[in-house]
Design a protein around this motif. Structure first.
Motif, mmCIF file in Angstrom:
data_model
loop_
_atom_site.group_PDB
_atom_site.id
_atom_site.type_symbol
_atom_site.label_atom_id
_atom_site.label_comp_id
_atom_site.label_asym_id
_atom_site.label_seq_id
_atom_site.Cartn_x
_atom_site.Cartn_y
_atom_site.Cartn_z
ATOM 1 N N THR A 1 -6.544 10.480 37.921
ATOM 2 C CA THR A 1 -7.721 9.873 37.302
ATOM 3 C C THR A 1 -8.887 10.848 37.317
ATOM 4 N N CYS A 2 -9.128 11.468 38.466
ATOM 5 C CA CYS A 2 -10.222 12.444 38.584
ATOM 6 C C CYS A 2 -10.019 13.609 37.628
ATOM 7 N N ALA A 3 -8.827 14.165 37.603
ATOM 8 C CA ALA A 3 -8.542 15.321 36.746
ATOM 9 C C ALA A 3 -8.721 14.978 35.276
ATOM 10 N N VAL A 4 -8.205 13.828 34.865
ATOM 11 C CA VAL A 4 -8.313 13.430 33.456
ATOM 12 C C VAL A 4 -9.775 13.246 33.066
ATOM 13 N N LEU A 5 -10.520 12.502 33.858
ATOM 14 C CA LEU A 5 -11.912 12.215 33.509
ATOM 15 C C LEU A 5 -12.781 13.469 33.544
ATOM 16 N N PHE A 6 -12.595 14.306 34.550
ATOM 17 C CA PHE A 6 -13.410 15.519 34.642
ATOM 18 C C PHE A 6 -13.077 16.481 33.507
ATOM 19 N N SER A 7 -11.810 16.544 33.125
ATOM 20 C CA SER A 7 -11.433 17.445 32.033
ATOM 21 C C SER A 7 -11.987 16.978 30.698
ATOM 22 N N ARG A 8 -12.243 15.684 30.574
ATOM 23 C CA ARG A 8 -12.773 15.137 29.324
ATOM 24 C C ARG A 8 -14.306 15.093 29.325
ATOM 25 N N ALA A 9 -14.926 15.365 30.455
ATOM 26 C CA ALA A 9 -16.372 15.281 30.567
ATOM 27 C C ALA A 9 -17.088 16.458 29.915
ATOM 28 N N LEU A 10 -16.447 17.608 29.911
ATOM 29 C CA LEU A 10 -17.047 18.812 29.328
ATOM 30 C C LEU A 10 -16.146 19.344 28.220
ATOM 31 N N PRO A 11 -16.725 20.025 27.245
ATOM 32 C CA PRO A 11 -15.890 20.598 26.196
ATOM 33 C C PRO A 11 -15.029 21.742 26.751
ATOM 34 N N ALA A 12 -13.943 22.011 26.090
ATOM 35 C CA ALA A 12 -13.041 23.073 26.533
ATOM 36 C C ALA A 12 -13.748 24.420 26.631
ATOM 37 N N SER A 13 -14.754 24.644 25.808
ATOM 38 C CA SER A 13 -15.490 25.917 25.836
ATOM 39 C C SER A 13 -16.256 26.122 27.126
ATOM 40 N N ALA A 14 -16.499 25.070 27.890
ATOM 41 C CA ALA A 14 -17.233 25.201 29.146
ATOM 42 C C ALA A 14 -16.341 25.658 30.293
ATOM 43 N N PHE A 15 -15.048 25.553 30.152
ATOM 44 C CA PHE A 15 -14.148 25.852 31.266
ATOM 45 C C PHE A 15 -13.845 27.330 31.509
ATOM 46 N N PRO A 16 -13.742 28.164 30.493
ATOM 47 C CA PRO A 16 -13.434 29.576 30.803
ATOM 48 C C PRO A 16 -14.505 30.195 31.661
#
Length: 153
Positions: free
Chosen positions: A138-153
């Protein structure tokens, strides 16, 4: 249970520290993560000054990502609920997008976050029990959807 909440704090602390580094702060939205609250020793009576997670609690509080479970308690040994996880994901998203997390809690306290998460497509489905213990998934799914993919690199 204690390991689960402490693991979450460690992951959150590492994520926030990555968000605030100079190289990443240049990306759109990431520069919005700034200290807006003041944390001092004793802000939360259940967070000792000398634990390994104290700096993570301090950062999460100062950046307005987490407010604690009451005005004087953070409950670092407790479990995080689905509602609290949604609230954290919404605060991440809102700060990234707008520079602030100005949510007005109603009844139940988490409803404003559930509504926001559904509107912003952070919440992939409607959970049946927001007071239930959150899983790592649940944590992983929600946190991954909270920011756009461009914010992760």
């Amino acid at each position: 249970m204690k390991k689960r909440i402490l693991s979450l704090f460690l992951a959150l602390g590492l994520s926030v520290s990555l968000l605030t580094t100079g190289a990443l702060a240049a990306a759109d939205g990431l520069s919005n993560f700034k200290s807006v609250n003041t944390y001092t020793t004793g802000t939360f009576t259940d967070v000792p000054a000398d634990t390994w997670y104290t700096s993570n609690v301090k950062t999460a509080y100062e950046m307005d990502l987490m407010k604690g479970t009451s005005g004087t308690a953070f409950s670092p040994d407790g479990n995080i609920t689905v509602g609290s996880t949604i609230a954290l994901a919404c605060r991440l998203h809102s700060i990234y997008e707008t520079g602030g997390a100005n949510f007005i809690q109603g009844n139940p306290w988490y409803q404003v976050y559930v509504d926001y998460a559904l509107e912003q497509d952070i919440l992939p489905r409607d959970y049946s029990d927001y007071t239930a213990q959150a899983t790592r998934e649940t944590c992983a799914v929600l946190f991954s959807r909270a920011l756009p993919a461009s914010a992760f690199p």
